[in-house]
Write an enzyme that holds these catalytic residues in place. Structure first.
Site, mmCIF file in Angstrom:
data_model
loop_
_atom_site.group_PDB
_atom_site.id
_atom_site.type_symbol
_atom_site.label_atom_id
_atom_site.label_comp_id
_atom_site.label_asym_id
_atom_site.label_seq_id
_atom_site.Cartn_x
_atom_site.Cartn_y
_atom_site.Cartn_z
ATOM 1 N N HIS A 30 26.563 -50.242 -34.974
ATOM 2 C CA HIS A 30 26.593 -49.162 -35.966
ATOM 3 C C HIS A 30 26.280 -49.697 -37.356
ATOM 4 O O HIS A 30 26.999 -50.532 -37.883
ATOM 5 C CB HIS A 30 27.978 -48.508 -35.973
ATOM 6 C CG HIS A 30 28.309 -47.835 -34.683
ATOM 7 N ND1 HIS A 30 28.702 -48.529 -33.564
ATOM 8 C CD2 HIS A 30 28.285 -46.527 -34.322
ATOM 9 C CE1 HIS A 30 28.909 -47.681 -32.576
ATOM 10 N NE2 HIS A 30 28.665 -46.458 -32.997
ATOM 11 N N HIS A 70 34.021 -48.885 -35.229
ATOM 12 C CA HIS A 70 32.597 -48.957 -34.873
ATOM 13 C C HIS A 70 31.808 -49.676 -35.966
ATOM 14 O O HIS A 70 30.760 -50.253 -35.692
ATOM 15 C CB HIS A 70 32.020 -47.553 -34.607
ATOM 16 C CG HIS A 70 32.167 -46.605 -35.752
ATOM 17 N ND1 HIS A 70 33.343 -45.964 -36.037
ATOM 18 C CD2 HIS A 70 31.281 -46.185 -36.695
ATOM 19 C CE1 HIS A 70 33.187 -45.200 -37.105
ATOM 20 N NE2 HIS A 70 31.941 -45.309 -37.525
ATOM 21 N N GLY A 118 38.625 -49.038 -32.912
ATOM 22 C CA GLY A 118 37.420 -48.471 -32.293
ATOM 23 C C GLY A 118 37.760 -47.088 -31.787
ATOM 24 O O GLY A 118 37.093 -46.113 -32.142
ATOM 25 N N HIS A 265 24.124 -43.178 -38.556
ATOM 26 C CA HIS A 265 25.442 -43.590 -38.040
ATOM 27 C C HIS A 265 25.370 -44.832 -37.142
ATOM 28 O O HIS A 265 26.132 -45.773 -37.295
ATOM 29 C CB HIS A 265 26.054 -42.406 -37.288
ATOM 30 C CG HIS A 265 27.221 -42.774 -36.444
ATOM 31 N ND1 HIS A 265 28.507 -42.793 -36.930
ATOM 32 C CD2 HIS A 265 27.299 -43.171 -35.147
ATOM 33 C CE1 HIS A 265 29.329 -43.185 -35.974
ATOM 34 N NE2 HIS A 265 28.617 -43.410 -34.883
ATOM 35 N N GLU A 413 54.738 -38.635 -30.852
ATOM 36 C CA GLU A 413 54.716 -39.730 -29.873
ATOM 37 C C GLU A 413 53.474 -40.608 -30.022
ATOM 38 O O GLU A 413 53.541 -41.831 -29.867
ATOM 39 C CB GLU A 413 54.776 -39.177 -28.441
ATOM 40 C CG GLU A 413 56.038 -38.420 -28.097
ATOM 41 C CD GLU A 413 56.028 -36.972 -28.564
ATOM 42 O OE1 GLU A 413 54.979 -36.504 -29.078
ATOM 43 O OE2 GLU A 413 57.072 -36.292 -28.415
ATOM 44 N N HIS A 475 58.473 -31.315 -17.360
ATOM 45 C CA HIS A 475 59.234 -32.452 -17.879
ATOM 46 C C HIS A 475 59.509 -33.516 -16.814
ATOM 47 O O HIS A 475 60.224 -34.475 -17.084
ATOM 48 C CB HIS A 475 60.560 -31.953 -18.471
ATOM 49 C CG HIS A 475 60.400 -31.341 -19.833
ATOM 50 N ND1 HIS A 475 59.495 -30.332 -20.083
ATOM 51 C CD2 HIS A 475 61.017 -31.609 -21.013
ATOM 52 C CE1 HIS A 475 59.574 -30.005 -21.365
ATOM 53 N NE2 HIS A 475 60.488 -30.766 -21.949
HETATM 54 C C1 LIG Z 1 38.865 -41.609 -30.090
HETATM 55 C C2 LIG Z 1 37.386 -41.783 -30.251
HETATM 56 N N1 LIG Z 1 36.569 -40.748 -29.979
HETATM 57 C C3 LIG Z 1 35.238 -40.883 -30.069
HETATM 58 C C4 LIG Z 1 34.680 -42.070 -30.447
HETATM 59 C C5 LIG Z 1 33.166 -42.239 -30.522
HETATM 60 N N2 LIG Z 1 32.736 -42.317 -31.925
HETATM 61 C C6 LIG Z 1 32.526 -43.488 -32.531
HETATM 62 S S1 LIG Z 1 32.118 -43.314 -34.139
HETATM 63 C C7 LIG Z 1 32.195 -41.635 -34.031
HETATM 64 C C8 LIG Z 1 31.919 -40.774 -35.232
HETATM 65 C C9 LIG Z 1 32.819 -41.148 -36.333
HETATM 66 O O1 LIG Z 1 32.457 -40.535 -37.521
HETATM 67 P P1 LIG Z 1 32.866 -41.212 -38.891
HETATM 68 O O2 LIG Z 1 34.259 -41.673 -38.823
HETATM 69 O O3 LIG Z 1 32.501 -40.274 -39.959
HETATM 70 O O4 LIG Z 1 31.999 -42.510 -38.932
HETATM 71 P P2 LIG Z 1 30.579 -42.687 -39.635
HETATM 72 O O5 LIG Z 1 29.670 -41.689 -38.993
HETATM 73 O O6 LIG Z 1 30.785 -42.423 -41.070
HETATM 74 O O7 LIG Z 1 30.223 -44.105 -39.317
HETATM 75 C C10 LIG Z 1 32.535 -41.239 -32.751
HETATM 76 C C11 LIG Z 1 32.678 -39.832 -32.328
HETATM 77 C C12 LIG Z 1 35.566 -43.127 -30.731
HETATM 78 N N3 LIG Z 1 35.149 -44.328 -31.092
HETATM 79 N N4 LIG Z 1 36.901 -42.943 -30.653
#
Ligand SMILES: Cc1ncc(C[n+]2csc(CCOP(=O)(O)OP(=O)(O)O)c2C)c(N)n1
Length: 665
Positions: A30, A70, A118, A265, A413, A475
């Site tokens: 990324h 990422h 991540g 992205h 939780e 539960h």
């Molecule tokens: C719980 C989770 N759901 C989905 C993803 C897949 N994912 C990685 S980055 C991203 C988008 C995140 O957007 P943002 O935080 O705005 O990051 P940017 O585009 O600015 O790098 C997604 C959906 C993940 N890593 N974790």
């Protein structure tokens, strides 16, 4: 020292270059965040954060958590530049096998990486946990004469983290708890993965944070001086509130073809690498480029950081000398408690004790252990009254009592387990958290990360079966124990009675390389006096043990865990002298025993085996084999008094006897 914006601006562009080259080399990863936040990285790692690259686990460092994991190349570039032991060849090996630069940051794999991130939002929860740890440490160890803990936790999160529920739970908790050592930087670039962020969010994030008790500032991500001012204001704030800095950035800044859009992205921008590098002023023929002046700047900065550390170390030494008991306690955080030692501190239960389930035994076991281990802290998601995980000799952790050892997480939780991970990453305090076992599903993502990151978190999750009774199937966990057993490096212990519960806590506390779940019953269970208490305790430390030895040639083995062990013992009486009962409180611990022990407990020659557990049956097959039988529950539970449900669903000694008798001779 004044902020050297010229050289730091240059460093920001070279960090962009490292991200472009690394992503280009492996054709994945990324670019958006490392490019969009490059100037923030330059200010933080080149000026503002208090770190020691020579000593990544220095206890008074500022913790930097990249919740938007990422964007890992952001972290790797800056850790490299500021002089952590992360050589350039590792940057060039981004995302390749056994490199120190995995796709997403992984705790223990890279010096300077504070948390495995991540899964979006988790890092925010971890940062809140580290802030709790920082407050606890300051309260417990600082003295009027010496301040050894005064660092901050700094978390960088994007839109994705802001959208995740776990982050919301954690930041609400942080606001309520007034965790003023926490700074959350929001990389607000208006872009997520699939689309522009306005397609999925329309909130006013700044107002949201204000509403939950944070101080909020907004700055332009490319005005380094303004960002530093905001950051310093956040560090020095006297409001008693956690600090939110909303930073306006442009995703993938530096690659004009994709910047500011969702195409920026991921790795898409890498195909414009050459023109982008030229635009950033990087040499065409030299990849992974860092100029001599940037190297020289960071070399000098590292020396400044080490000097600051040395000054702190002088204070630490004086503190240590003046406070030998506190110092011994702090240094004990690194040691591994011995189960035998802990068991010696837990009185034996009276043979006729009447307790409200193994959860009540857990309460009684916790108290002497908590006295023995002052760094053990506990918490509950609004269920202290049912889980009994409260350290009675101590008080609540809150803004007026940072030394308190009981954390009220509220009904959060997911946040609770992510915060517990933060405490465990920090490493000084030993967290145990509690809720109903069925709600493990609400905390499962951080539980998985605890297992992955080898964090010694303890989950005291109660109401472990249909024994919940009248509350009914919503539960009553039936699949939960097995589901958690499936997580690699998670240890699940389901003790049968009070003494096995003592063994479970001792085993959990002795474990330092991963999390342990202790599943406790709501319903009363008998004290299994026919088995010696020392065998019940010690047997748990081996995962499974012969609870009842046959007194005739071995004819059948009955296996059971938790509240069903009593049924196996009753069934063995019916089946006669050739029946052996094996208590199996923990699959994972048993599976790690030497083959000799495992075969002594479950001799391969005896294939007549029946297991019983009030839960789904599948995982028991490995112990009973193809010839064996399993008495369990492969459906959801029922709402009725517990005993009625056990009978209705066939979790009884009679059914077990019949199953054993139905086995081929
Ligand atoms: C719980 C989770 N759901 C989905 C993803 C897949 N994912 C990685 S980055 C991203 C988008 C995140 O957007 P943002 O935080 O705005 O990051 P940017 O585009 O600015 O790098 C997604 C959906 C993940 N890593 N974790």
């Amino acid at each position: 020292m004044t902020l050297q914006t010229d050289i730091l601006g240059k460093a920001a562009n070279q960090a962009r270059g490292l991200a472009i080259d690394a992503v280009h080399a492996c054709a994945s990863g990324h670019l958006g965040l490392p490019l969009g936040c490059a100037e923030l990285g330059a200010v933080l790692f080149g000026h503002a954060l208090s770190l020691n690259p020579e000593h990544p686990r220095w206890i008074n460092r500022d913790r930097f958590v990249l919740s938007a994991g990422h964007g890992s190349m952001f972290l790797y570039s800056w850790l490299h530049l500021v002089g952590f032991d992360l050589p350039m060849e590792q940057i060039a090996r981004f995302r390749s096998l056994h490199s120190m630069t995995p796709g997403h940051p992984e705790f223990r794999e890279t010096p300077g990486v504070e948390a495995t991130t991540g899964p979006l939002g988790q890092g925010v929860g971890n940062a809140v946990g580290m802030a709790v740890a920082g407050q606890m440490a300051a309260a417990r160890f600082n003295t009027p004469g010496h301040v050894i803990f005064d660092s901050h936790v700094v978390c960088l999160a994007g839109d994705g983290c802001m959208q995740e529920g776990v982050a919301m739970e954690a930041v609400e908790f942080a606001g309520h708890q007034r965790l003023d050592n926490l700074i959350l930087i929001y990389d607000s670039n208006g872009v997520t993965l699939d689309a522009m962020a306005y397609m999925t969010q329309s909130e006013n994030t700044a107002l949201r944070f204000k509403a939950i008790g944070w101080d909020v500032q907004t700055v332009d991500g490319y005005d380094m001086a303004a960002f530093l001012r905001a950051f310093n204001r956040a560090k020095r704030a006297k409001s008693g509130k956690p600090q939110f800095i909303l930073v306006r950035t442009v995703i993938a800044k530096g690659i004009p073809e994709v910047q500011g859009t969702q195409k920026g992205h991921g790795e898409g921008g890498a195909k414009f690498a050459e023109s982008a590098r030229a635009g950033l002023g990087l040499p065409a023929d030299q990849h992974f480029y860092v100029s001599d002046d940037v190297r020289a700047y960071f070399g000098a900065h590292k020396r400044r950081l080490v000097r600051a550390y040395n000054r702190w170390n002088k204070t630490y030494k004086a503190w240590r000398e003046a406070n030998p008991e506190k110092a011994a306690l702090l240094e004990s955080a690194a040691s591994r408690p011995s189960a035998a030692h802990l068991l010696a501190k837990i009185p034996l239960f009276a043979p006729d004790v009447k307790l409200a389930g193994t959860r009540a035994a857990g309460r009684d076991v916790l108290q002497p252990i908590a006295a023995e281990l002052p760094l053990l802290v506990g918490g509950s998601a609004d269920l202290y009254g049912s889980t009994y995980n409260y350290i009675a000799a101590d008080k609540d952790f809150d803004a007026s009592n940072r030394a308190g050892r009981n954390i009220r997480f509220g009904i959060r939780e997911h946040g609770m387990a992510a915060i517990a991970n933060g405490l465990a990453y920090d490493g000084i305090f030993r967290p145990s958290v509690a809720t109903f076992l069925v709600f493990a599903d609400y905390s499962r993502p951080p539980m998985r990360l605890a297992a992955l990151s080898k964090l010694p978190v303890i989950y005291v999750y109660t109401h472990d079966s249909i024994g919940v009774g009248e509350d009914g199937p919503t539960h009553e966990p039936v699949e939960t124990v097995s589901a958690l057993r499936l997580i690699p490096n998670m240890v699940v212990i389901r003790p049968a009675d009070p003494e096995e519960t003592a063994g479970a806590f001792a085993a959990a506390l002795e474990r330092t390389d991963g999390p342990t779940l202790i599943a406790l019953s709501r319903q009363a269970v008998p004290v299994l006096n026919e088995i010696s208490p020392h065998l019940r305790r010690g047997g748990v430390l081996k995962g499974a043990y012969v609870a009842l030895q046959e007194s005739a040639p071995l004819g059948v083995i009955l296996l059971a865990s938790g509240s069903e062990l009593q049924l196996a013992l009753a069934a063995a009486k019916e089946l006669g002298a050739g029946a052996r009962v094996v208590s199996v409180p923990s699959f994972e611990i048993f599976d790690r025993q030497p083959e000799e022990y495992r075969e002594a407990v479950l001799p391969p020659s005896c294939r007549r085996r029946v297991a019983i557990e009030a839960g789904v049956t599948g995982l028991w097959r490995k112990y009973v084999g193809l010839d064996g039988k399993i008495v369990g529950i492969d459906r959801f539970g029922l709402s009725a008094p517990a005993q009625v449900i056990f009978t209705e669903l066939g979790i009884t000694a009679e059914v077990l006897v019949a199953a054993a008798r139905s086995l081929a001779p």
